[in-house]
Design a protein around this motif. Structure first.
Motif, PDB file in Angstrom:
ATOM      1  N   ALA A   6       0.846  -1.201   0.000  1.00 19.05           N
ATOM      2  CA  ALA A   6       0.000   0.000   0.000  1.00 19.05           C
ATOM      3  C   ALA A   6       0.877   1.244   0.000  1.00 19.05           C
ATOM      4  O   ALA A   6       2.095   1.156   0.144  1.00 19.05           O
ATOM      5  N   SER A   8       0.859   4.815   2.154  1.00 20.53           N
ATOM      6  CA  SER A   8       0.179   5.399   3.308  1.00 20.53           C
ATOM      7  C   SER A   8       0.872   6.670   3.763  1.00 20.53           C
ATOM      8  O   SER A   8       2.048   6.889   3.480  1.00 20.53           O
ATOM      9  N   ILE A  21       0.407  -3.447   4.697  1.00 21.19           N
ATOM     10  CA  ILE A  21      -0.751  -3.442   5.602  1.00 21.19           C
ATOM     11  C   ILE A  21      -1.336  -4.844   5.679  1.00 21.19           C
ATOM     12  O   ILE A  21      -1.105  -5.670   4.794  1.00 21.19           O
ATOM     13  N   ARG A  23      -4.532  -7.293   5.485  1.00 20.24           N
ATOM     14  CA  ARG A  23      -5.918  -7.429   4.990  1.00 20.24           C
ATOM     15  C   ARG A  23      -6.465  -8.739   5.549  1.00 20.24           C
ATOM     16  O   ARG A  23      -5.711  -9.706   5.737  1.00 20.24           O
ATOM     17  N   TYR A  60      -3.560   7.542  11.874  1.00 27.08           N
ATOM     18  CA  TYR A  60      -2.391   7.173  11.063  1.00 27.08           C
ATOM     19  C   TYR A  60      -1.839   5.822  11.477  1.00 27.08           C
ATOM     20  O   TYR A  60      -1.973   5.465  12.641  1.00 27.08           O
ATOM     21  N   CYS A  62      -2.512   6.253   7.422  1.00 27.44           N
ATOM     22  CA  CYS A  62      -3.754   6.376   6.643  1.00 27.44           C
ATOM     23  C   CYS A  62      -3.473   5.938   5.205  1.00 27.44           C
ATOM     24  O   CYS A  62      -2.559   6.452   4.563  1.00 27.44           O
ATOM     25  N   VAL A  63      -4.249   4.973   4.730  1.00 29.25           N
ATOM     26  CA  VAL A  63      -4.169   4.548   3.324  1.00 29.25           C
ATOM     27  C   VAL A  63      -5.419   5.079   2.624  1.00 29.25           C
ATOM     28  O   VAL A  63      -6.505   4.531   2.785  1.00 29.25           O
ATOM     29  N   TYR A 118     -11.867   3.959   4.087  1.00 31.20           N
ATOM     30  CA  TYR A 118     -10.633   4.131   4.880  1.00 31.20           C
ATOM     31  C   TYR A 118     -10.879   5.079   6.040  1.00 31.20           C
ATOM     32  O   TYR A 118     -11.850   5.842   6.037  1.00 31.20           O
ATOM     33  N   ASN A 119     -10.012   4.945   7.036  1.00 34.74           N
ATOM     34  CA  ASN A 119     -10.061   5.800   8.232  1.00 34.74           C
ATOM     35  C   ASN A 119     -11.340   5.623   9.050  1.00 34.74           C
ATOM     36  O   ASN A 119     -11.782   6.544   9.718  1.00 34.74           O
ATOM     37  N   THR A 129     -10.005   1.026   8.735  1.00 36.16           N
ATOM     38  CA  THR A 129     -10.025   0.492   7.382  1.00 36.16           C
ATOM     39  C   THR A 129      -8.939   1.182   6.537  1.00 36.16           C
ATOM     40  O   THR A 129      -8.568   2.327   6.805  1.00 36.16           O
ATOM     41  N   TYR A 130      -8.447   0.444   5.543  1.00 30.97           N
ATOM     42  CA  TYR A 130      -7.431   0.965   4.632  1.00 30.97           C
ATOM     43  C   TYR A 130      -7.982   0.976   3.215  1.00 30.97           C
ATOM     44  O   TYR A 130      -8.594   0.004   2.767  1.00 30.97           O
ATOM     45  N   SER A 134      -3.535   0.524  -2.875  1.00 24.17           N
ATOM     46  CA  SER A 134      -3.086  -0.775  -2.395  1.00 24.17           C
ATOM     47  C   SER A 134      -3.219  -1.782  -3.528  1.00 24.17           C
ATOM     48  O   SER A 134      -3.907  -1.521  -4.513  1.00 24.17           O
TER      49      SER A 134
END
Ligand SMILES: NC(=O)c1ccc[n+]([C@@H]2O[C@H](COP(=O)([O-])OP(=O)(O)OC[C@H]3O[C@@H](n4cnc5c(N)ncnc54)[C@H](OP(=O)(O)O)[C@@H]3O)[C@@H](O)[C@H]2O)c1
Ligand SMILES: [Zn+2]
Ligand SMILES: [Zn+2]
Length: 352
Positions: A6, A8, A21, A23, A60, A62-63, A118-119, A129-130, A134
């Motif tokens: 990813a 970030s 990251i 998953r 953070y 953060c993706v 995300y976030n 969440t990302y 990615s």
């Protein structure tokens, strides 16, 4: 769990950089997607830099990334709509509680327990969440969309946010032939707004601060282009619009646009500036005008929008970049120097 590549941001002031990251492995209702393209939304910039700290502070690393298209690589045993090899897309939402009145009415985007891409708290792995910067993502099939096969994938990615965010309020406010519609700000959202207003048959007027975008606005489907800094040009349109969509990301004078609405006209904000905007109540009450907002769109409406784009051959005008150029792209988004959306070719992350 497995590791995914990813990009970030480690803090509000750090550039995005390559990272690894976690998953989740697909559950029985999950779809795993190899991400092919991901658009860059101005919201990614706001959030990577914690500009919405008052509403949704950034966690953070953060993706970012919520304009995702890709190919299905695995599906859980209970998945019905998708199989390995299918094209698939994910927008801003990856889950909701599915039981609240909003969810039951088909408005997941207003669910108090929605999960953004995300976030947002990740129910499966903890943390947040990302997003789509990615190589892959795993999402419950109820939040995965189908991409019409005739659409160019790089240009289809931005439909998942810029597309639905402009399509949804236009449908809600009944944009159609015979209506005069304005779009403020010819950026990622704005240029999709112009395409939709035109495709829905409305007389479409673009308001821009960039004289260099005039020809593009006409090519994209505008019938007229107004330089918003020119008071005379603005005054010529006073009291004439049924609907105006404002997609500006920074502070600006919305009252200048409210004055352009006719009786019962509506101005909808989709742009999300960091600071509150002053609204003159007199501008509203003298002609029963309304000032409102709109957030993305539901999953069903997102699929409707994608199908509409398939039928009408609508995609975003994109500049395709490798992920390594993402920081440069952010600076250009801030300067309004993008025609009209960056779409990241995720193959570039594989070779990184
Ligand atoms: N409501 C939602 O669900 C939702 C969803 C996605 C994004 N958003 C928000 O919508 C906003 C726009 O996103 P985007 O990705 O389309 O951004 P963008 O590509 O940066 O477009 C914004 C446009 O605003 C105009 N602009 C820039 N500076 C301006 C200024 N000082 N005064 C007036 N106009 C200015 C520019 O158009 P001209 O050069 O033509 O003036 C620019 O292209 C962001 O705040 C984003 O977070 C909201
Ligand atoms: Zn967005
Ligand atoms: Zn709900």
């Amino acid at each position: 769990m497995y590791n995914a590549k990813a990009y970030s941001a480690a803090s509000a002031t750090s550039p995005l950089a390559q990272s690894t990251i976690a998953r989740r492995d697909p559950t029985e209702t999950d779809v795993q997607i190899e991400i092919l393209f991901c658009g860059i939304c101005h919201s990614d910039v706001h959030q990577a830099r914690n500009e919405w700290s008052g509403v949704m502070p950034t966690v953070y690393p953060c993706v970012p990334g919520h304009e995702i298209v890709g190919r299905v690589t695995r599906v859980g045993s209970a998945v019905k709509k998708f199989k390995q090899g299918d094209l698939a897309a994910v927008g801003c939402l990856v889950d909701s509680d599915r039981t609240c009145p909003e969810c039951r009415a088909g408005f997941e985007q207003f669910c108090p327990n929605m999960v953004l891409t995300y976030n947002f708290p990740d129910k499966h792995l903890g943390g947040v969440t990302y997003g789509g910067y990615s190589d892959s993502v795993v999402v419950d099939e109820s939040f995965v969309l189908s991409v019409p096969s005739n659409l160019d994938l790089a240009g289809a990615a931005p439909l998942l946010c810029a597309g639905i965010t402009t399509y949804s309020p236009m449908r809600h406010w009944d944009v159609k032939k015979g209506k005069k519609v304005g779009v403020v700000g010819l950026g990622g959202l704005g240029h999709m707004g112009v395409k939709f207003a035109h495709a829905l048959g409305a007389h479409t007027v673009v308001f821009t601060t960039s004289p260099g975008k005039k020809d593009d606005a006409l090519r994209l489907g505008a019938d007229e282009v107004v330089m918003s800094k020119n008071a005379d040009e603005m005054a010529r349109h006073a009291g004439s619009f049924d609907f105006i969509l404002d997609a500006v990301a920074v502070e600006h004078d919305v009252n200048a646009y409210i004055q352009l609405l006719r009786r019962d006209g509506n101005l909808t904000m989709v742009g999300a500036p960091e600071k509150p905007l002053p609204v003159s109540v007199f501008g509203l009450i003298f002609a029963r005008r309304s000032f409102s907002g709109s957030l993305i769109g539901s999953i069903a409406e997102t699929q409707e929008m994608l199908d509409f784009c398939g039928k009408n051959n609508i995609t975003s005008d994109v500049e395709v970049i490798p992920i390594q150029k993402v920081n440069e792209a952010y600076e250009r988004v801030i300067k309004s120097d993008v025609k009209y959306r960056f779409s990241i070719d995720m193959a570039s992350l594989k070779s990184a």
